[in-house]
Design a protein around this motif. Structure first.
Motif, PDB file in Angstrom:
ATOM      1  N   HIS A 186      51.293  23.978  18.425  1.00 41.88           N
ATOM      2  CA  HIS A 186      50.417  23.194  19.292  1.00 41.88           C
ATOM      3  C   HIS A 186      49.684  24.112  20.263  1.00 41.88           C
ATOM      4  O   HIS A 186      50.232  25.122  20.699  1.00 41.88           O
ATOM      5  N   VAL A 187      48.467  23.719  20.578  1.00 44.17           N
ATOM      6  CA  VAL A 187      47.701  24.361  21.652  1.00 44.17           C
ATOM      7  C   VAL A 187      47.318  23.272  22.644  1.00 44.17           C
ATOM      8  O   VAL A 187      46.753  22.246  22.260  1.00 44.17           O
ATOM      9  N   SER A 188      47.649  23.475  23.903  1.00 46.33           N
ATOM     10  CA  SER A 188      47.342  22.498  24.946  1.00 46.33           C
ATOM     11  C   SER A 188      46.308  23.068  25.898  1.00 46.33           C
ATOM     12  O   SER A 188      46.506  24.153  26.466  1.00 46.33           O
ATOM     13  N   ARG A 189      45.205  22.356  26.064  1.00 44.69           N
ATOM     14  CA  ARG A 189      44.154  22.769  26.985  1.00 44.69           C
ATOM     15  C   ARG A 189      44.513  22.349  28.402  1.00 44.69           C
ATOM     16  O   ARG A 189      45.103  21.291  28.628  1.00 44.69           O
ATOM     17  N   LYS A 190      44.114  23.163  29.361  1.00 42.63           N
ATOM     18  CA  LYS A 190      44.317  22.817  30.759  1.00 42.63           C
ATOM     19  C   LYS A 190      43.210  21.906  31.274  1.00 42.63           C
ATOM     20  O   LYS A 190      43.391  21.173  32.236  1.00 42.63           O
ATOM     21  N   ARG A 191      42.045  21.988  30.628  1.00 40.03           N
ATOM     22  CA  ARG A 191      40.908  21.175  31.054  1.00 40.03           C
ATOM     23  C   ARG A 191      40.308  20.470  29.842  1.00 40.03           C
ATOM     24  O   ARG A 191      40.487  20.896  28.709  1.00 40.03           O
ATOM     25  N   LEU A 192      39.556  19.430  30.107  1.00 46.67           N
ATOM     26  CA  LEU A 192      38.880  18.698  29.047  1.00 46.67           C
ATOM     27  C   LEU A 192      37.782  19.564  28.453  1.00 46.67           C
ATOM     28  O   LEU A 192      37.031  20.223  29.169  1.00 46.67           O
ATOM     29  N   ALA A 193      37.702  19.582  27.118  1.00 47.66           N
ATOM     30  CA  ALA A 193      36.674  20.370  26.438  1.00 47.66           C
ATOM     31  C   ALA A 193      35.287  19.891  26.838  1.00 47.66           C
ATOM     32  O   ALA A 193      35.020  18.691  26.913  1.00 47.66           O
ATOM     33  N   GLY A 194      34.393  20.837  27.057  1.00 46.49           N
ATOM     34  CA  GLY A 194      33.035  20.494  27.462  1.00 46.49           C
ATOM     35  C   GLY A 194      32.248  19.769  26.399  1.00 46.49           C
ATOM     36  O   GLY A 194      31.206  19.172  26.682  1.00 46.49           O
ATOM     37  N   THR A 195      32.734  19.817  25.129  1.00 45.63           N
ATOM     38  CA  THR A 195      32.020  19.161  24.039  1.00 45.63           C
ATOM     39  C   THR A 195      32.308  17.667  23.949  1.00 45.63           C
ATOM     40  O   THR A 195      31.680  16.964  23.160  1.00 45.63           O
ATOM     41  N   MET A 196      33.256  17.167  24.725  1.00 42.26           N
ATOM     42  CA  MET A 196      33.590  15.756  24.661  1.00 42.26           C
ATOM     43  C   MET A 196      32.433  14.903  25.170  1.00 42.26           C
ATOM     44  O   MET A 196      31.897  15.155  26.253  1.00 42.26           O
ATOM     45  N   VAL A 197      32.087  13.903  24.381  1.00 42.71           N
ATOM     46  CA  VAL A 197      30.890  13.108  24.672  1.00 42.71           C
ATOM     47  C   VAL A 197      30.980  12.393  26.009  1.00 42.71           C
ATOM     48  O   VAL A 197      30.059  12.417  26.820  1.00 42.71           O
ATOM     49  N   GLN A 198      32.097  11.737  26.262  1.00 40.97           N
ATOM     50  CA  GLN A 198      32.168  10.882  27.437  1.00 40.97           C
ATOM     51  C   GLN A 198      32.405  11.668  28.728  1.00 40.97           C
ATOM     52  O   GLN A 198      32.241  11.127  29.817  1.00 40.97           O
ATOM     53  N   GLY A 199      32.851  12.931  28.618  1.00 44.24           N
ATOM     54  CA  GLY A 199      32.980  13.773  29.791  1.00 44.24           C
ATOM     55  C   GLY A 199      34.157  13.478  30.685  1.00 44.24           C
ATOM     56  O   GLY A 199      34.265  14.033  31.771  1.00 44.24           O
ATOM     57  N   LYS A 200      35.060  12.603  30.272  1.00 46.14           N
ATOM     58  CA  LYS A 200      36.253  12.346  31.059  1.00 46.14           C
ATOM     59  C   LYS A 200      37.399  11.976  30.125  1.00 46.14           C
ATOM     60  O   LYS A 200      37.191  11.529  28.996  1.00 46.14           O
ATOM     61  N   ALA A 201      38.605  12.186  30.612  1.00 51.97           N
ATOM     62  CA  ALA A 201      39.783  11.946  29.778  1.00 51.97           C
ATOM     63  C   ALA A 201      39.997  10.455  29.539  1.00 51.97           C
ATOM     64  O   ALA A 201      39.975   9.657  30.469  1.00 51.97           O
ATOM     65  N   ARG A 202      40.200  10.095  28.275  1.00 56.39           N
ATOM     66  CA  ARG A 202      40.522   8.725  27.906  1.00 56.39           C
ATOM     67  C   ARG A 202      41.877   8.617  27.215  1.00 56.39           C
ATOM     68  O   ARG A 202      42.472   7.552  27.176  1.00 56.39           O
ATOM     69  N   TYR A 203      42.345   9.737  26.642  1.00 53.51           N
ATOM     70  CA  TYR A 203      43.596   9.717  25.892  1.00 53.51           C
ATOM     71  C   TYR A 203      44.425  10.944  26.243  1.00 53.51           C
ATOM     72  O   TYR A 203      43.894  12.006  26.552  1.00 53.51           O
ATOM     73  N   LEU A 204      45.741  10.806  26.158  1.00 56.25           N
ATOM     74  CA  LEU A 204      46.632  11.916  26.468  1.00 56.25           C
ATOM     75  C   LEU A 204      46.504  13.043  25.450  1.00 56.25           C
ATOM     76  O   LEU A 204      46.767  14.206  25.773  1.00 56.25           O
ATOM     77  N   LYS A 205      46.098  12.734  24.231  1.00 52.75           N
ATOM     78  CA  LYS A 205      45.983  13.739  23.177  1.00 52.75           C
ATOM     79  C   LYS A 205      44.661  14.498  23.220  1.00 52.75           C
ATOM     80  O   LYS A 205      44.402  15.335  22.367  1.00 52.75           O
ATOM     81  N   GLN A 206      43.849  14.218  24.221  1.00 53.48           N
ATOM     82  CA  GLN A 206      42.519  14.801  24.250  1.00 53.48           C
ATOM     83  C   GLN A 206      42.529  16.322  24.401  1.00 53.48           C
ATOM     84  O   GLN A 206      41.608  16.987  23.968  1.00 53.48           O
ATOM     85  N   GLY A 207      43.576  16.866  24.972  1.00 50.98           N
ATOM     86  CA  GLY A 207      43.628  18.303  25.175  1.00 50.98           C
ATOM     87  C   GLY A 207      44.577  19.025  24.243  1.00 50.98           C
ATOM     88  O   GLY A 207      44.970  20.154  24.506  1.00 50.98           O
ATOM     89  N   VAL A 208      44.953  18.381  23.113  1.00 49.89           N
ATOM     90  CA  VAL A 208      45.966  18.943  22.226  1.00 49.89           C
ATOM     91  C   VAL A 208      45.372  19.238  20.852  1.00 49.89           C
ATOM     92  O   VAL A 208      44.679  18.406  20.275  1.00 49.89           O
ATOM     93  N   SER A 209      45.647  20.434  20.346  1.00 48.24           N
ATOM     94  CA  SER A 209      45.306  20.810  18.974  1.00 48.24           C
ATOM     95  C   SER A 209      46.589  21.082  18.204  1.00 48.24           C
ATOM     96  O   SER A 209      47.590  21.500  18.782  1.00 48.24           O
ATOM     97  N   TYR A 210      46.531  20.846  16.896  1.00 55.66           N
ATOM     98  CA  TYR A 210      47.677  21.093  16.030  1.00 55.66           C
ATOM     99  C   TYR A 210      47.327  22.162  14.999  1.00 55.66           C
ATOM    100  O   TYR A 210      46.201  22.210  14.505  1.00 55.66           O
ATOM    101  N   PHE A 211      48.305  22.971  14.652  1.00 53.10           N
ATOM    102  CA  PHE A 211      48.207  23.848  13.497  1.00 53.10           C
ATOM    103  C   PHE A 211      49.271  23.373  12.502  1.00 53.10           C
ATOM    104  O   PHE A 211      50.467  23.587  12.721  1.00 53.10           O
TER     105      PHE A 211
END
Length: 227
Positions: A186-211
């Protein structure tokens, strides 16, 4: 009243005190499934699961996954002229089993416009279409990979409905190959990715990537996608 029992320290437990089995020696490399970025994740995955062999990355970009990987034979494919070979990763110019391990990181979000299509190709318009693009890439990656594949992905959190892409991709792999993940990083981001359309967190999984890490011993040619 029963006599108070003497509490054992964690060190005594780990050393086998009181007849318990001692824990085997370990390192952070083997147990730190959550990483700070993709380069750290790839370094650990390759060291632990694929310490040898030729690597093919079919979403090369600028090769940032491999900043911490040294001394490996890596071929990068991209739709842009940034890798070793420029082509569509759904139609790879390689023989079957030409590489030991394949890596893919398809675009994880919906997109639109010329800039997106120049970078990634035809832009998917829905989260479901994004997931379908993974299947197309993975089927070709399975063909050319001899020992295993590594799939980076994120759940669909860019709209008003959560899309559990990790679940769908694992289900597709099991239906196609009979395989479940050998391991997951897993990779966990500290901040919301700038590419997200809505520009704010809506889900807890928004900052998580899986390998998702898949390994196998032998391919079965009588099954779909040569498993």
């Amino acid at each position: 009243m029963a006599a108070n029992k003497t509490m054992k320290s964690p060190e005594e437990i780990n050393n086998g005190a009181g007849g318990r089995l001692a824990a085997p020696p370990c390192s952070a490399l083997h147990f730190a499934s959550t990483c700070s970025d993709s380069a750290e994740a790839m370094e650990k995955i390759l060291a632990l699961h694929f310490p040898e062999g030729r690597i093919l990355d079919v979403n090369w970009g600028h090769g940032v996954f491999y900043r911490r990987v040294k001394g490996r034979d890596i071929t990068g494919v991209d739709i842009r002229p940034t890798g070793d070979i420029q082509c569509d990763n759904r139609n790879l110019p390689f023989d079957d089993d030409a590489f030991d391990v394949g890596v893919c990181d398809p675009p994880y979000k919906r997109g639109d416009g010329k800039k997106y299509e120049e970078r990634y190709g035809k832009a998917p318009k829905t989260e479901t279409q994004v997931t379908w693009s993974y299947y197309e890439t993975m089927e070709e990656l399975l063909r050319v990979s001899r020992q295993g594949i590594i799939v980076k992905l994120q759940d669909g959190t860019d709209g008003h409905r959560f899309h559990a892409r990790c679940y769908h991709v694992m289900k597709w792999m099991e239906e196609k190959t009979g395989l479940e993940p050998h391991d997951i990083a897993h990779v966990s981001r500290k901040r919301l990715a700038g590419t997200m359309v809505q520009g704010k967190a809506r889900y807890l999984k928004q900052g998580v990537s899986y390998f998702l890490i898949y390994r196998w011993r032998q391919k079965a040619p009588w099954k779909p996608v040569r498993f």
